[in-house]
Design a protein around this motif. Structure first.
Motif, PDB file in Angstrom:
ATOM      1  N   LEU A   1     -42.687 -35.353   9.675  1.00  0.00           N
ATOM      2  CA  LEU A   1     -42.426 -33.860   8.873  1.00  0.00           C
ATOM      3  C   LEU A   1     -40.883 -33.727   9.069  1.00  0.00           C
ATOM      4  O   LEU A   1     -40.401 -33.195   7.881  1.00  0.00           O
ATOM      5  N   MET A   2     -40.329 -34.057   9.941  1.00  0.00           N
ATOM      6  CA  MET A   2     -38.936 -34.042  10.023  1.00  0.00           C
ATOM      7  C   MET A   2     -38.063 -34.931   9.021  1.00  0.00           C
ATOM      8  O   MET A   2     -36.909 -34.397   8.608  1.00  0.00           O
ATOM      9  N   GLU A   3     -38.766 -35.949   8.580  1.00  0.00           N
ATOM     10  CA  GLU A   3     -38.205 -36.658   7.487  1.00  0.00           C
ATOM     11  C   GLU A   3     -38.552 -36.249   6.056  1.00  0.00           C
ATOM     12  O   GLU A   3     -38.308 -36.859   4.991  1.00  0.00           O
ATOM     13  N   SER A   4     -39.410 -35.193   5.770  1.00  0.00           N
ATOM     14  CA  SER A   4     -39.704 -34.751   4.675  1.00  0.00           C
ATOM     15  C   SER A   4     -38.833 -34.089   3.877  1.00  0.00           C
ATOM     16  O   SER A   4     -39.061 -33.734   2.639  1.00  0.00           O
ATOM     17  N   LYS A   5     -37.767 -33.898   4.417  1.00  0.00           N
ATOM     18  CA  LYS A   5     -36.666 -33.170   3.639  1.00  0.00           C
ATOM     19  C   LYS A   5     -37.015 -31.510   3.466  1.00  0.00           C
ATOM     20  O   LYS A   5     -36.288 -30.967   2.647  1.00  0.00           O
ATOM     21  N   VAL A   6     -37.835 -31.173   4.261  1.00  0.00           N
ATOM     22  CA  VAL A   6     -38.417 -29.774   4.120  1.00  0.00           C
ATOM     23  C   VAL A   6     -38.005 -29.187   5.601  1.00  0.00           C
ATOM     24  O   VAL A   6     -38.250 -29.596   6.424  1.00  0.00           O
ATOM     25  N   GLN A   7     -37.264 -27.994   5.432  1.00  0.00           N
ATOM     26  CA  GLN A   7     -36.797 -27.529   6.778  1.00  0.00           C
ATOM     27  C   GLN A   7     -38.420 -26.626   7.318  1.00  0.00           C
ATOM     28  O   GLN A   7     -38.846 -25.814   6.370  1.00  0.00           O
ATOM     29  N   PHE A   8     -38.246 -26.791   8.653  1.00  0.00           N
ATOM     30  CA  PHE A   8     -39.327 -26.037   8.890  1.00  0.00           C
ATOM     31  C   PHE A   8     -38.933 -25.600  10.599  1.00  0.00           C
ATOM     32  O   PHE A   8     -38.056 -25.816  11.168  1.00  0.00           O
ATOM     33  N   VAL A   9     -39.763 -24.216  10.808  1.00  0.00           N
ATOM     34  CA  VAL A   9     -39.392 -23.478  12.055  1.00  0.00           C
ATOM     35  C   VAL A   9     -40.457 -22.826  12.795  1.00  0.00           C
ATOM     36  O   VAL A   9     -41.342 -22.556  12.095  1.00  0.00           O
ATOM     37  N   ALA A  10     -40.612 -23.167  14.148  1.00  0.00           N
ATOM     38  CA  ALA A  10     -41.544 -22.693  14.675  1.00  0.00           C
ATOM     39  C   ALA A  10     -41.120 -21.552  15.466  1.00  0.00           C
ATOM     40  O   ALA A  10     -40.126 -21.396  15.957  1.00  0.00           O
ATOM     41  N   THR A  11     -41.992 -20.395  15.187  1.00  0.00           N
ATOM     42  CA  THR A  11     -41.426 -19.069  15.950  1.00  0.00           C
ATOM     43  C   THR A  11     -41.439 -19.067  17.480  1.00  0.00           C
ATOM     44  O   THR A  11     -40.475 -18.039  18.026  1.00  0.00           O
ATOM     45  N   ASP A  12     -42.130 -20.035  18.177  1.00  0.00           N
ATOM     46  CA  ASP A  12     -41.940 -20.071  19.630  1.00  0.00           C
ATOM     47  C   ASP A  12     -40.726 -20.942  20.045  1.00  0.00           C
ATOM     48  O   ASP A  12     -40.243 -20.716  21.117  1.00  0.00           O
ATOM     49  N   TYR A  13     -40.100 -21.698  19.194  1.00  0.00           N
ATOM     50  CA  TYR A  13     -38.977 -22.519  19.386  1.00  0.00           C
ATOM     51  C   TYR A  13     -38.079 -22.226  18.183  1.00  0.00           C
ATOM     52  O   TYR A  13     -37.750 -23.367  17.461  1.00  0.00           O
ATOM     53  N   PRO A  14     -37.692 -21.048  17.790  1.00  0.00           N
ATOM     54  CA  PRO A  14     -36.600 -20.940  16.465  1.00  0.00           C
ATOM     55  C   PRO A  14     -35.484 -21.593  16.408  1.00  0.00           C
ATOM     56  O   PRO A  14     -34.888 -22.094  15.194  1.00  0.00           O
TER      57      PRO A  14
END
Length: 228
Positions: free
Chosen positions: A99-112
């Motif tokens: 997922l981190m290599e998918s070129k899509v930024q993502f964020v989890a609200t428990d570890y923003p």
């Protein structure tokens, strides 16, 4: 509710919430996930483009059509994929790495504010915890079977009591962990060192804090939905 207003300012951040609803026992309900994500987005003042909801088992890491659609949508619209908690994606290191290599930024609200390295470490811990739970369960059942024990109502009652006690213990530590996080102590090793320095008792007041016991406590914060 999805919003699509082309008159938004050019510096507006766009987001696509992604929710996962398990088919089995639900640790984190859809409503709780939505509340956490909406609260996060409201504080950030990010613009919601579209929401995606997956209904499947957490063990099916490769069969998530809604996640694939969400990633494609985020790439197309330069949006951030937002989830309530990291384990809503997967307790699988390879999956998170991909997922981190998918070129899509993502964020989890428990570890923003977590970096890619931190997210990878959290995935490692989550996968380890998943595997350990499976191993302990199998070993416990095998040992009970050898003793001729029958796992019935008493065992379930005891397990429920232990969980309630552990949850209550974790809740007592929320102010301490929040204080440490606010002064920049976030790694499990540094948290363990500081808890030992302050002589904070462990669960059942046995032994010292270690990385594993700190992680278990943080994971319990997440499971009882109080550490966001």
């Amino acid at each position: 509710m999805p919003i699509n207003d082309t008159n938004q300012p050019p510096d507006m951040r766009y987001a696509c919430p992604y929710y996962r609803k398990s088919t089995g026992k639900q640790e984190l309900s859809l409503e709780v996930q939505q509340e956490a994500v909406h609260s996060f987005l409201s504080a950030k003042k990010w613009h919601v483009l579209k929401e995606f909801t997956e209904v499947e088992s957490g063990k099916k890491h490769t069969n998530r059509p809604q996640l694939l659609e969400a990633l494609a949508y985020c790439r197309k619209h330069n949006a951030v994929l937002v989830i309530a908690k990291l384990d809503r994606l997967a307790r699988n290191v390879a999956f998170i790495s991909g997922l981190m290599e998918s070129k899509v930024q993502f964020v989890a609200t428990d570890y923003p504010d977590a970096s890619k390295t931190m997210l990878h470490m959290l995935a490692v811990f989550a996968e380890f915890e998943r595997d350990q739970i499976s191993i302990r369960t199998k070993e416990g059942l095998q040992a009970a079977k050898k003793r001729g024990s029958v796992l019935g109502k008493h065992g379930k009652v005891l397990a429920e009591k232990n969980k309630r006690d552990a949850d209550a213990f974790a809740k007592q530590l929320i102010p301490t962990f929040e204080e440490l996080r606010n002064i920049g102590i976030t790694s499990v090793r540094k948290l363990a060192d500081e808890l030992n320095r302050r002589k904070v008792p462990t669960f059942h007041n046995k032994g010292k804090w270690h990385g594993r016991s700190v992680w278990n406590t943080i994971h319990r914060f997440n499971s009882i939905n109080v550490y966001n």
